[in-house]
Design a protein around this motif. Structure first.
Motif, PDB file in Angstrom:
ATOM      1  N   PRO A   1       0.831  -1.259  -0.166  1.00  0.00           N
ATOM      2  CA  PRO A   1       0.053   0.011   0.071  1.00  0.00           C
ATOM      3  C   PRO A   1       0.670   1.316   0.022  1.00  0.00           C
ATOM      4  N   GLU A   2       1.920   1.381   0.680  1.00  0.00           N
ATOM      5  CA  GLU A   2       2.772   2.393   0.592  1.00  0.00           C
ATOM      6  C   GLU A   2       3.587   2.634  -0.589  1.00  0.00           C
TER       7      GLU A   2
ATOM      8  N   ARG B   1       2.304   1.731  -3.410  1.00  0.00           N
ATOM      9  CA  ARG B   1       1.362   2.487  -4.289  1.00  0.00           C
ATOM     10  C   ARG B   1       1.039   3.958  -3.973  1.00  0.00           C
ATOM     11  N   GLU B   2       1.362   4.292  -2.943  1.00  0.00           N
ATOM     12  CA  GLU B   2       1.098   5.844  -2.674  1.00  0.00           C
ATOM     13  C   GLU B   2       2.021   6.762  -3.557  1.00  0.00           C
ATOM     14  N   HIS B   3       2.958   6.388  -4.138  1.00  0.00           N
ATOM     15  CA  HIS B   3       3.934   7.059  -4.784  1.00  0.00           C
ATOM     16  C   HIS B   3       3.950   6.975  -6.375  1.00  0.00           C
ATOM     17  N   ASP B   4       3.839   8.339  -7.063  1.00  0.00           N
ATOM     18  CA  ASP B   4       3.517   8.293  -8.409  1.00  0.00           C
ATOM     19  C   ASP B   4       4.764   7.931  -8.966  1.00  0.00           C
TER      20      ASP B   4
ATOM     21  N   SER C   1       4.840   4.213  -9.807  1.00  0.00           N
ATOM     22  CA  SER C   1       3.669   3.514 -10.268  1.00  0.00           C
ATOM     23  C   SER C   1       3.682   2.763 -11.509  1.00  0.00           C
TER      24      SER C   1
END
Length: 152
Positions: A109-110, A112-115, A118
């Motif tokens: 989840p962490e 995935r937070e960062h563009d 991606s």
DNA sequence: GCCAACGTTGGC
DNA sequence: GCCAACGTTGGC
């Protein structure tokens, strides 16, 4: 590189002999080809815990050998035995992976937070490859922006 | 335990 | 060489 912590965790890898752990059991041609064709001794590795309660990056490691035949493919008692492979014409290869340090767990989840991350193959839907390449940009971003953060 | 995704197998 | 069936992976 994915490892199931029940099998070989980052702690197990750190406790292993100085040469590192032989990355046995890869039975996917694409993953094998990454080890055979793309990896060089000294390349950095993100040590990823998979198939566990908290999947994510758990440590840093490095490639410590060129590729060579995975001995488990010839061992009938091994779950990784491949009757179609012979020592004369081995089908499966591995590299030695030397653990460098345990890091805080950087979960999916962490990540995935960062563009900036991606495009990471590990984050793609349905990804099953146990070894995936990481770009220099992704590597640097993870080391400089995520590893530095303190836990909790 | 579910199930989407995807690799492999094998009949044709 | 196609592709349906099957097996495996792995997050949830």
């Amino acid at each position: 590189m994915k490892s199931e912590p029940d099998e070989t965790s980052i702690d197990d890898a750190l406790a292993a002999k100085a040469d590192g752990v032989p990355w046995t059991g890869v039975r996917n041609y694409q993953a094998r080809n990454f080890m055979r064709d793309a990896m060089r001794v000294g390349d950095g590795v993100l040590f990823y815990h998979s198939s566990c309660a908290e999947p994510g990056i758990a440590g840093l490691a490095e490639v410590n050998s060129t590729s060579y035949p995975d001995p488990t493919q010839f061992d009938p008692s091994s779950p990784y035995y491949d009757p179609k492979s012979t020592p004369e014409n081995p089908r499966w290869l591995l590299v030695d992976v030397r653990a460098r340090k345990k890091t805080r767990l950087i979960g999916l989840p962490e990540l995935r937070e960062h563009d900036e991350l991606s495009e990471m193959i590990i984050l793609r839907r349905g990804n099953r490859l146990s070894i995936t390449p990481v770009t220099t940009a992704e590597w640097n971003y993870i080391l400089h922006h995520l590893m530095a953060k303190k836990s909790h």
